[in-house]
Design an enzyme around this catalytic site. Structure first.
Site, PDB file in Angstrom:
ATOM      1  N   SER A 148      -0.400  38.914   2.802  1.00 43.88           N
ATOM      2  CA  SER A 148      -1.362  39.500   3.737  1.00 43.88           C
ATOM      3  C   SER A 148      -1.996  38.369   4.540  1.00 43.88           C
ATOM      4  O   SER A 148      -1.861  37.185   4.188  1.00 43.88           O
ATOM      5  CB  SER A 148      -2.439  40.247   2.940  1.00 43.88           C
ATOM      6  OG  SER A 148      -3.561  40.569   3.728  1.00 43.88           O
ATOM      7  N   TYR A 161      -8.887  42.079  -3.428  1.00 43.12           N
ATOM      8  CA  TYR A 161      -7.703  42.066  -2.565  1.00 43.12           C
ATOM      9  C   TYR A 161      -7.410  40.645  -2.088  1.00 43.12           C
ATOM     10  O   TYR A 161      -6.279  40.163  -2.172  1.00 43.12           O
ATOM     11  CB  TYR A 161      -7.909  42.991  -1.366  1.00 43.12           C
ATOM     12  CG  TYR A 161      -6.687  43.143  -0.497  1.00 43.12           C
ATOM     13  CD1 TYR A 161      -5.689  44.050  -0.838  1.00 43.12           C
ATOM     14  CD2 TYR A 161      -6.521  42.389   0.660  1.00 43.12           C
ATOM     15  CE1 TYR A 161      -4.562  44.203  -0.041  1.00 43.12           C
ATOM     16  CE2 TYR A 161      -5.407  42.532   1.457  1.00 43.12           C
ATOM     17  CZ  TYR A 161      -4.426  43.434   1.105  1.00 43.12           C
ATOM     18  OH  TYR A 161      -3.308  43.574   1.885  1.00 43.12           O
TER      19      TYR A 161
END
Length: 256
Positions: A148, A161
């Site tokens: 990501s 996350y």
């Protein structure tokens, strides 16, 4: 090795894709099947199975599904065993399944931390370990982890996350180093800001939407189709001398 157009062929290969029936994961299933791979999808629900079946079979390939929570004990061994039982071997693992929860720093809940880490990091670790055992015996394989922008940057409201995606980059490097003697390449793909149903609210946010667009050199959010080529490259023989890399597909977002 002779380089030609067949270097990108996935004919005869089997790809296991977590979360491969919906969202961006479905685009990975479609991309690999376009180049000849049969697809084994693992997902927590059966949503998207029928649509994914139609799209993979339209490319002339087989697809099978397993409904499984990847955080369950022994799930990894069961998943890999099911893929091998279905297709006879396993050549490609795409650790795509992921979850994101957000909250303010002082309000973040411990249970939310644990649930995100379980899916994004622990699930990926154990599934990679189980797949590596099969691939090592074959003396070939590809493991592709989905990172990501938060593999590189902070996320002040998505702590687990961000932690998990930084860890995914670290695990990618560690597994790449450890599995290289078995001719297994381990790489990552880090999507930038991609236009999907899930990100639509963010795009339409009157503050964050324009901020993100302004940070991308072209000013354009990415499209899921733009991840398909990089994924095929990482899954194919064309990338046999590439390992331990996290490839950003972000339109230059990280340049700024």
């Amino acid at each position: 090795m002779t380089f030609d157009k067949n270097s990108f062929s996935l004919a005869g290969k089997v790809a296991l894709i977590t979360g491969g029936a919906r969202g961006i994961g479905q685009f990975y299933s479609i991309a690999l099947s376009k180049y000849g791979a049969d697809i084994f999808v693992v997902s927590a629900s059966q949503k998207g199975w029928e649509d994914t079946t139609q799209k993979v079979e339209a490319n002339g390939q087989k697809v099978a599904f397993l409904q499984q929570d990847i955080t369950n004990p022994d799930a990894a061994d069961d998943i890999v065993a099911a893929a091998v039982a279905e297709f006879g071997h396993l050549d490609i693992l795409i650790n795509n399944a992921g979850v994101q929860l957000r909250n303010d720093v002082l309000d973040f809940k411990d249970e939310d931390w644990r649930s995100v880490i379980d899916v994004n990091l622990n699930g990926l670790y154990y599934l990679s370990h189980a797949a590596a055992k099969v691939m090592a015996k074959q003396q070939h394989g590809k493991i592709i982890n989905i990172g990501s922008m938060q593999s590189y940057r902070a996320g002040k409201r998505i702590f687990p996350y961000t932690a998990s995606k930084h860890a995914v980059m670290g695990l990618t490097k560690a597994y790449a180093d450890a599995l290289a003697p078995y001719h297994i390449q381990v790489n990552g793909l880090a999507p930038g800001y991609i236009s999907t149903e899930m990100t639509k609210p963010l795009q339409e946010d009157p503050v964050r939407g324009p901020e993100i667009a302004a940070h991308i050199p072209s000013g354009d959010w990415g499209q899921p189709e733009q991840l398909m080529g990089p994924m095929v490259f990482l899954a194919s023989e064309a990338s046999d001398y590439v390992t331990g890399v996290m490839l950003p597909v972000d339109g230059g977002y990280l340049l700024r």
